[in-house]
Write a protein that holds these residues in place. Structure first.
Motif, short mmCIF file in Angstrom:
data_model
loop_
_atom_site.label_atom_id
_atom_site.label_comp_id
_atom_site.label_asym_id
_atom_site.label_seq_id
_atom_site.Cartn_x
_atom_site.Cartn_y
_atom_site.Cartn_z
N MET A 1 -32.86 6.18 -52.70
CA MET A 1 -31.94 5.07 -52.75
C MET A 1 -32.60 3.94 -53.54
N SER A 2 -31.86 3.36 -54.48
CA SER A 2 -32.42 2.30 -55.31
C SER A 2 -32.13 0.93 -54.71
N LYS A 3 -33.02 0.02 -54.93
CA LYS A 3 -32.88 -1.34 -54.42
C LYS A 3 -31.97 -2.13 -55.36
N LYS A 4 -31.03 -2.85 -54.79
CA LYS A 4 -30.11 -3.66 -55.58
C LYS A 4 -30.85 -4.90 -56.08
N ILE A 5 -30.72 -5.18 -57.37
CA ILE A 5 -31.38 -6.34 -57.97
C ILE A 5 -30.47 -7.55 -57.80
N SER A 6 -31.04 -8.64 -57.31
CA SER A 6 -30.25 -9.84 -57.06
C SER A 6 -29.79 -10.47 -58.37
N ALA A 7 -28.73 -11.26 -58.27
CA ALA A 7 -28.22 -11.97 -59.44
C ALA A 7 -29.27 -12.91 -60.00
N LYS A 8 -30.02 -13.56 -59.11
CA LYS A 8 -31.07 -14.48 -59.55
C LYS A 8 -32.13 -13.74 -60.35
N ASP A 9 -32.51 -12.54 -59.90
CA ASP A 9 -33.50 -11.74 -60.62
C ASP A 9 -32.96 -11.28 -61.97
N ARG A 10 -31.67 -10.95 -62.02
CA ARG A 10 -31.07 -10.55 -63.29
C ARG A 10 -31.03 -11.73 -64.26
N MET A 11 -30.77 -12.93 -63.73
CA MET A 11 -30.80 -14.13 -64.57
C MET A 11 -32.20 -14.35 -65.13
N LEU A 12 -33.20 -14.22 -64.27
CA LEU A 12 -34.59 -14.41 -64.70
C LEU A 12 -34.97 -13.39 -65.76
N THR A 13 -34.59 -12.16 -65.57
CA THR A 13 -34.89 -11.11 -66.55
C THR A 13 -34.28 -11.45 -67.91
N ALA A 14 -33.04 -11.92 -67.90
CA ALA A 14 -32.38 -12.29 -69.15
C ALA A 14 -33.10 -13.45 -69.83
N LEU A 15 -33.47 -14.46 -69.05
CA LEU A 15 -34.17 -15.61 -69.62
C LEU A 15 -35.54 -15.22 -70.16
N LYS A 16 -36.26 -14.39 -69.43
CA LYS A 16 -37.58 -13.94 -69.88
C LYS A 16 -37.47 -13.11 -71.15
N GLY A 17 -36.33 -12.46 -71.34
CA GLY A 17 -36.10 -11.66 -72.53
C GLY A 17 -35.68 -12.47 -73.75
N GLY A 18 -35.67 -13.79 -73.60
CA GLY A 18 -35.34 -14.66 -74.72
C GLY A 18 -33.86 -15.00 -74.83
N ASN A 19 -33.07 -14.59 -73.86
CA ASN A 19 -31.65 -14.90 -73.89
C ASN A 19 -31.38 -16.28 -73.29
N SER A 20 -30.35 -16.91 -73.77
CA SER A 20 -29.86 -18.14 -73.15
C SER A 20 -28.43 -17.87 -72.72
N PHE A 21 -27.93 -18.69 -71.80
CA PHE A 21 -26.55 -18.51 -71.35
C PHE A 21 -26.01 -19.81 -70.80
N THR A 22 -24.70 -19.93 -70.84
CA THR A 22 -24.00 -21.09 -70.28
C THR A 22 -23.64 -20.79 -68.83
#
Length: 87
Positions: A1-22
């Motif tokens: 069973m895989s662990k669900k990744i939180s929305a906050k963690d997904r936001m952090l991953t996107a930001l660390k990857g150089g993405n920006s968002f509104t």
């Protein structure tokens, strides 16, 4: 069973990857209702997230979030602000 990744963690991953968002993009992409609260939580964890205020053609404004690289003076100032907030 895989662990669900939180929305906050997904936001952090996107930001660390150089993405920006509104705010609206984050609501749609990550399913977050209170985007500013999640950003604040990440900042309190020590992540250097910047808010850029941008203007639309009609003069209205919106926030865009991005990961930054603060200099040493900025890191000290940020640490003082959050240390005071915890006291």
């Amino acid at each position: 069973m895989s662990k669900k990744i939180s929305a906050k963690d997904r936001m952090l991953t996107a930001l660390k990857g150089g993405n920006s968002f509104t705010v609206n993009q984050a609501r749609r992409r990550f399913g977050v209702k209170n985007v500013s609260q999640r950003i604040q939580e990440l900042r309190e964890e020590g992540w250097p997230i910047y808010t850029n205020v941008k203007s639309r053609f009609d003069g209205s404004r919106y926030n865009s979030y991005r990961m930054g690289s603060p200099n040493a003076d900025m890191r000290k100032a940020i640490a003082k602000v959050y240390a005071g907030a915890r006291a």
